[in-house]
Design an enzyme around this catalytic site. Structure first.
Site, PDB file in Angstrom:
ATOM      1  N   ARG A  39       0.814  -1.219   0.000  1.00 14.08           N
ATOM      2  CA  ARG A  39       0.000   0.000   0.000  1.00 14.08           C
ATOM      3  C   ARG A  39       0.849   1.270   0.000  1.00 14.08           C
ATOM      4  O   ARG A  39       0.463   2.279  -0.591  1.00 14.08           O
ATOM      5  CB  ARG A  39      -0.938  -0.022   1.213  1.00 14.08           C
ATOM      6  CG  ARG A  39      -1.976   1.104   1.240  1.00 14.08           C
ATOM      7  CD  ARG A  39      -2.970   0.889   2.380  1.00 14.08           C
ATOM      8  NE  ARG A  39      -4.103   1.803   2.331  1.00 14.08           N
ATOM      9  CZ  ARG A  39      -4.199   2.916   3.064  1.00 14.08           C
ATOM     10  NH1 ARG A  39      -3.246   3.242   3.895  1.00 14.08           N
ATOM     11  NH2 ARG A  39      -5.261   3.684   2.956  1.00 14.08           N
ATOM     12  N   ILE A  65      -6.950   8.008  -0.732  1.00  9.66           N
ATOM     13  CA  ILE A  65      -6.945   6.540  -0.798  1.00  9.66           C
ATOM     14  C   ILE A  65      -7.732   6.105   0.435  1.00  9.66           C
ATOM     15  O   ILE A  65      -7.522   6.615   1.534  1.00  9.66           O
ATOM     16  CB  ILE A  65      -5.490   6.000  -0.810  1.00  9.66           C
ATOM     17  CG1 ILE A  65      -5.411   4.480  -0.780  1.00  9.66           C
ATOM     18  CG2 ILE A  65      -4.660   6.540   0.336  1.00  9.66           C
ATOM     19  CD1 ILE A  65      -3.963   3.938  -0.966  1.00  9.66           C
ATOM     20  N   SER A  66      -8.692   5.178   0.268  1.00  4.73           N
ATOM     21  CA  SER A  66      -9.584   4.809   1.369  1.00  4.73           C
ATOM     22  C   SER A  66      -8.836   4.103   2.494  1.00  4.73           C
ATOM     23  O   SER A  66      -7.781   3.501   2.289  1.00  4.73           O
ATOM     24  CB  SER A  66     -10.681   3.869   0.872  1.00  4.73           C
ATOM     25  OG  SER A  66     -11.325   4.421  -0.237  1.00  4.73           O
ATOM     26  N   GLN A  67      -9.467   4.157   3.642  1.00  5.62           N
ATOM     27  CA  GLN A  67      -8.988   3.428   4.820  1.00  5.62           C
ATOM     28  C   GLN A  67      -8.907   1.928   4.479  1.00  5.62           C
ATOM     29  O   GLN A  67      -9.816   1.402   3.842  1.00  5.62           O
ATOM     30  CB  GLN A  67     -10.051   3.696   5.878  1.00  5.62           C
ATOM     31  CG  GLN A  67      -9.904   3.042   7.179  1.00  5.62           C
ATOM     32  CD  GLN A  67     -11.196   3.253   7.978  1.00  5.62           C
ATOM     33  OE1 GLN A  67     -12.124   3.933   7.550  1.00  5.62           O
ATOM     34  NE2 GLN A  67     -11.228   2.657   9.137  1.00  5.62           N
ATOM     35  N   PHE A 207     -16.915   9.152   1.674  1.00  8.47           N
ATOM     36  CA  PHE A 207     -16.079   9.155   0.472  1.00  8.47           C
ATOM     37  C   PHE A 207     -16.062  10.548  -0.157  1.00  8.47           C
ATOM     38  O   PHE A 207     -16.976  11.347   0.065  1.00  8.47           O
ATOM     39  CB  PHE A 207     -16.640   8.172  -0.562  1.00  8.47           C
ATOM     40  CG  PHE A 207     -16.189   6.752  -0.366  1.00  8.47           C
ATOM     41  CD1 PHE A 207     -15.106   6.248  -1.067  1.00  8.47           C
ATOM     42  CD2 PHE A 207     -16.843   5.914   0.522  1.00  8.47           C
ATOM     43  CE1 PHE A 207     -14.684   4.945  -0.881  1.00  8.47           C
ATOM     44  CE2 PHE A 207     -16.429   4.601   0.709  1.00  8.47           C
ATOM     45  CZ  PHE A 207     -15.341   4.114   0.006  1.00  8.47           C
TER      46      PHE A 207
END
Ligand code: SAH
Length: 218
Positions: A39, A65-67, A207
Protein backbone atom coordinates in the site's frame (compact mmCIF):
# COMPACT_ATOMS: atom_id res chain seq x y z
CA UNK A 1 17.27 -2.10 12.03
CA UNK A 2 15.11 -4.09 9.64
CA UNK A 3 15.50 -3.59 5.89
CA UNK A 4 12.70 -1.32 4.57
CA UNK A 5 10.89 -4.10 2.71
CA UNK A 6 10.67 -6.26 5.81
CA UNK A 7 9.64 -3.27 7.87
CA UNK A 8 6.66 -2.66 5.56
CA UNK A 9 5.82 -6.36 5.29
CA UNK A 10 5.52 -6.60 9.06
CA UNK A 11 3.49 -3.37 9.23
CA UNK A 12 1.18 -4.81 6.55
CA UNK A 13 0.67 -8.09 8.39
CA UNK A 14 -0.17 -6.17 11.56
CA UNK A 15 -2.59 -3.99 9.61
CA UNK A 16 -4.42 -7.07 8.33
CA UNK A 17 -4.57 -8.71 11.74
CA UNK A 18 -5.43 -5.73 13.92
CA UNK A 19 -7.55 -3.56 11.61
CA UNK A 20 -9.10 -5.95 9.13
CA UNK A 21 -9.41 -9.52 10.43
CA UNK A 22 -10.15 -8.15 13.93
CA UNK A 23 -13.06 -6.13 12.52
CA UNK A 24 -14.74 -9.14 10.98
CA UNK A 25 -13.32 -9.62 7.47
CA UNK A 26 -13.20 -13.38 6.95
CA UNK A 27 -12.55 -13.99 3.23
CA UNK A 28 -9.07 -15.57 3.20
CA UNK A 29 -8.34 -14.42 -0.33
CA UNK A 30 -9.10 -10.82 0.62
CA UNK A 31 -6.85 -11.04 3.70
CA UNK A 32 -4.04 -12.57 1.62
CA UNK A 33 -4.32 -9.89 -1.06
CA UNK A 34 -4.17 -7.14 1.56
CA UNK A 35 -1.08 -8.77 3.07
CA UNK A 36 0.55 -8.85 -0.33
CA UNK A 37 -0.12 -5.48 -2.01
CA UNK A 38 2.43 -2.81 -0.90
CA UNK A 39 0.00 0.00 0.00
CA UNK A 40 2.83 2.46 0.73
CA UNK A 41 3.85 2.52 -2.94
CA UNK A 42 0.44 4.03 -3.81
CA UNK A 43 1.08 7.17 -1.72
CA UNK A 44 3.85 9.80 -1.65
CA UNK A 45 7.08 8.72 0.01
CA UNK A 46 6.52 11.36 2.71
CA UNK A 47 3.47 9.32 3.83
CA UNK A 48 5.01 5.84 3.72
CA UNK A 49 5.21 5.56 7.48
CA UNK A 50 1.44 6.13 7.74
CA UNK A 51 0.52 3.79 4.90
CA UNK A 52 -0.48 0.87 7.16
CA UNK A 53 -2.50 2.90 9.67
CA UNK A 54 -6.26 2.83 9.89
CA UNK A 55 -7.18 6.01 8.02
CA UNK A 56 -7.51 7.43 4.52
CA UNK A 57 -4.53 9.38 3.10
CA UNK A 58 -4.32 12.24 0.59
CA UNK A 59 -3.23 11.28 -2.94
CA UNK A 60 -3.30 14.77 -4.52
CA UNK A 61 -5.97 16.75 -6.41
CA UNK A 62 -8.10 16.77 -3.22
CA UNK A 63 -8.67 13.00 -3.41
CA UNK A 64 -7.92 10.20 -0.92
CA UNK A 65 -6.95 6.54 -0.80
CA UNK A 66 -9.58 4.81 1.37
CA UNK A 67 -8.99 3.43 4.82
CA UNK A 68 -7.69 -0.20 4.54
CA UNK A 69 -10.67 -1.67 6.42
CA UNK A 70 -13.14 -0.07 3.99
CA UNK A 71 -11.19 -1.42 1.00
CA UNK A 72 -11.35 -4.90 2.56
CA UNK A 73 -15.05 -4.61 3.41
CA UNK A 74 -16.11 -3.48 -0.07
CA UNK A 75 -13.92 -6.10 -1.72
CA UNK A 76 -15.28 -8.90 0.48
CA UNK A 77 -18.85 -7.92 -0.39
CA UNK A 78 -18.11 -8.54 -4.08
CA UNK A 79 -17.50 -12.23 -3.24
CA UNK A 80 -14.82 -12.68 -5.92
CA UNK A 81 -13.66 -16.24 -6.66
CA UNK A 82 -11.02 -15.56 -9.33
CA UNK A 83 -12.70 -15.72 -12.72
CA UNK A 84 -14.61 -12.43 -12.74
CA UNK A 85 -14.55 -9.34 -14.89
CA UNK A 86 -14.70 -6.34 -12.56
CA UNK A 87 -15.29 -2.62 -13.12
CA UNK A 88 -14.10 0.00 -10.63
CA UNK A 89 -15.15 3.65 -10.80
CA UNK A 90 -12.58 6.06 -9.30
CA UNK A 91 -9.07 4.63 -9.83
CA UNK A 92 -7.47 7.23 -7.52
CA UNK A 93 -4.11 5.82 -6.38
CA UNK A 94 -4.76 2.42 -8.01
CA UNK A 95 -4.53 0.58 -4.67
CA UNK A 96 -8.08 -0.80 -4.72
CA UNK A 97 -7.47 -1.86 -8.30
CA UNK A 98 -4.37 -3.84 -7.29
CA UNK A 99 -6.40 -5.66 -4.63
CA UNK A 100 -9.10 -6.46 -7.22
CA UNK A 101 -6.43 -7.59 -9.70
CA UNK A 102 -5.21 -10.14 -7.14
CA UNK A 103 -8.71 -11.58 -6.80
CA UNK A 104 -10.36 -11.45 -10.24
CA UNK A 105 -9.48 -12.31 -13.84
CA UNK A 106 -9.71 -8.85 -15.34
CA UNK A 107 -10.17 -5.39 -13.85
CA UNK A 108 -11.26 -2.21 -15.64
CA UNK A 109 -11.21 1.16 -13.93
CA UNK A 110 -12.29 4.69 -14.88
CA UNK A 111 -10.75 7.89 -13.45
CA UNK A 112 -11.60 11.51 -14.30
CA UNK A 113 -8.35 13.22 -13.14
CA UNK A 114 -5.46 12.71 -15.62
CA UNK A 115 -2.56 13.10 -13.13
CA UNK A 116 -4.04 10.43 -10.81
CA UNK A 117 -4.63 8.05 -13.69
CA UNK A 118 -1.03 8.44 -14.90
CA UNK A 119 0.46 7.79 -11.49
CA UNK A 120 -1.82 4.80 -10.80
CA UNK A 121 -0.93 3.31 -14.18
CA UNK A 122 2.80 3.69 -13.44
CA UNK A 123 2.59 2.03 -10.03
CA UNK A 124 0.41 -0.86 -11.29
CA UNK A 125 2.80 -1.37 -14.22
CA UNK A 126 5.85 -1.37 -12.00
CA UNK A 127 4.22 -4.01 -9.78
CA UNK A 128 3.57 -6.19 -12.85
CA UNK A 129 -0.24 -6.16 -12.97
CA UNK A 130 -1.19 -7.09 -16.53
CA UNK A 131 -4.87 -7.86 -16.00
CA UNK A 132 -5.79 -4.20 -15.47
CA UNK A 133 -6.93 -1.45 -17.83
CA UNK A 134 -7.66 2.20 -16.95
CA UNK A 135 -9.33 4.94 -18.96
CA UNK A 136 -9.84 8.65 -18.47
CA UNK A 137 -13.55 9.46 -18.52
CA UNK A 138 -16.69 10.18 -16.53
CA UNK A 139 -17.12 6.78 -14.88
CA UNK A 140 -20.78 7.41 -14.05
CA UNK A 141 -21.32 6.19 -17.64
CA UNK A 142 -19.46 2.95 -16.87
CA UNK A 143 -17.27 1.38 -19.58
CA UNK A 144 -19.65 0.00 -22.16
CA UNK A 145 -17.16 -1.75 -24.47
CA UNK A 146 -16.26 -4.35 -21.86
CA UNK A 147 -19.71 -4.77 -20.26
CA UNK A 148 -21.36 -6.73 -18.74
CA UNK A 149 -19.38 -7.03 -15.49
CA UNK A 150 -19.67 -9.70 -12.80
CA UNK A 151 -18.92 -7.06 -10.20
CA UNK A 152 -18.84 -3.25 -10.07
CA UNK A 153 -17.25 -1.20 -7.30
CA UNK A 154 -17.74 2.56 -7.02
CA UNK A 155 -15.12 4.20 -4.79
CA UNK A 156 -16.61 7.70 -4.64
CA UNK A 157 -19.84 8.86 -3.00
CA UNK A 158 -22.89 9.21 -5.24
CA UNK A 159 -26.31 10.82 -4.67
CA UNK A 160 -27.99 7.83 -6.41
CA UNK A 161 -27.06 4.56 -8.09
CA UNK A 162 -25.84 5.59 -11.58
CA UNK A 163 -28.22 3.83 -14.00
CA UNK A 164 -25.59 3.05 -16.68
CA UNK A 165 -23.71 1.02 -14.05
CA UNK A 166 -26.83 -0.96 -13.17
CA UNK A 167 -27.32 -1.66 -16.90
CA UNK A 168 -23.71 -2.84 -17.28
CA UNK A 169 -23.96 -5.26 -14.35
CA UNK A 170 -24.30 -8.93 -15.36
CA UNK A 171 -27.17 -11.12 -14.16
CA UNK A 172 -26.09 -12.59 -11.77
CA UNK A 173 -23.86 -9.79 -10.56
CA UNK A 174 -23.07 -7.61 -7.59
CA UNK A 175 -22.32 -3.92 -7.20
CA UNK A 176 -21.18 -1.89 -4.19
CA UNK A 177 -21.68 1.90 -4.16
CA UNK A 178 -21.52 4.51 -1.38
CA UNK A 179 -24.84 6.39 -1.69
CA UNK A 180 -25.76 9.52 0.26
CA UNK A 181 -25.10 13.25 0.53
CA UNK A 182 -21.69 14.87 0.18
CA UNK A 183 -20.77 14.40 3.85
CA UNK A 184 -21.82 10.85 4.59
CA UNK A 185 -23.02 7.85 2.64
CA UNK A 186 -24.26 4.32 3.20
CA UNK A 187 -22.33 1.52 1.59
CA UNK A 188 -25.03 0.04 -0.63
CA UNK A 189 -24.92 -3.43 -2.16
CA UNK A 190 -26.95 -4.23 -5.26
CA UNK A 191 -27.51 -7.86 -6.13
CA UNK A 192 -28.83 -8.65 -9.59
CA UNK A 193 -30.23 -12.16 -9.92
CA UNK A 194 -32.89 -13.85 -12.05
CA UNK A 195 -33.94 -10.53 -13.54
CA UNK A 196 -34.48 -8.97 -10.11
CA UNK A 197 -32.51 -6.37 -8.19
CA UNK A 198 -32.11 -6.57 -4.42
CA UNK A 199 -30.63 -3.73 -2.31
CA UNK A 200 -28.79 -4.12 1.01
CA UNK A 201 -27.45 -1.37 3.24
CA UNK A 202 -24.08 -2.24 4.80
CA UNK A 203 -22.56 0.58 6.85
CA UNK A 204 -21.94 4.31 7.07
CA UNK A 205 -18.93 5.65 5.16
CA UNK A 206 -17.42 8.92 4.00
CA UNK A 207 -16.08 9.16 0.47
CA UNK A 208 -15.06 12.02 -1.81
CA UNK A 209 -17.70 12.97 -4.39
CA UNK A 210 -18.46 11.01 -7.53
CA UNK A 211 -18.53 13.87 -10.03
CA UNK A 212 -20.27 13.30 -13.35
CA UNK A 213 -23.47 13.18 -15.39
CA UNK A 214 -24.99 10.44 -13.17
CA UNK A 215 -23.32 11.62 -9.93
CA UNK A 216 -22.72 15.08 -8.47
CA UNK A 217 -22.43 18.07 -10.79
CA UNK A 218 -18.85 19.45 -10.75
N1 SAH B 1 -10.15 3.64 -5.33
C1 SAH B 1 -9.19 4.69 -5.04
C2 SAH B 1 -9.73 5.79 -4.15
C3 SAH B 1 -10.70 6.60 -4.84
S1 SAH B 1 -10.90 8.27 -4.34
C4 SAH B 1 -7.92 4.15 -4.45
O1 SAH B 1 -7.83 2.95 -4.21
O2 SAH B 1 -7.00 4.95 -4.25
C5 SAH B 1 -12.18 8.61 -5.51
C6 SAH B 1 -11.69 8.78 -6.92
O3 SAH B 1 -12.83 8.86 -7.75
C7 SAH B 1 -10.88 10.05 -7.14
O4 SAH B 1 -9.67 9.73 -7.74
C8 SAH B 1 -11.78 10.86 -8.08
O5 SAH B 1 -11.05 11.66 -9.00
C9 SAH B 1 -12.55 9.77 -8.79
N2 SAH B 1 -13.81 10.17 -9.42
C10 SAH B 1 -14.78 11.00 -8.95
N3 SAH B 1 -15.80 11.08 -9.82
C11 SAH B 1 -15.47 10.27 -10.88
C12 SAH B 1 -16.12 9.93 -12.10
N4 SAH B 1 -17.32 10.40 -12.46
N5 SAH B 1 -15.49 9.08 -12.94
C13 SAH B 1 -14.28 8.58 -12.63
N6 SAH B 1 -13.61 8.86 -11.49
C14 SAH B 1 -14.21 9.69 -10.62
Amino acid sequence: MLPKNDHFRIARERMVESQIAARGIRDKRVLEAMKKVPRHLFVDEALWDQAYSDFPLPIGSGQTISQPYIVARMTEELGLKGDEKVLEIGTGSGYQMAILAELARQVFSVERIPSLLQRARQVLDSLGYHNVMIKLDDGTWGWKEHAPYDAILVTAGSPTIPTPLLDQLKDPGVMVVPVGDEYSQTLTKIIKKDGKVETKYLEGVRFVKLIGDHGWRA
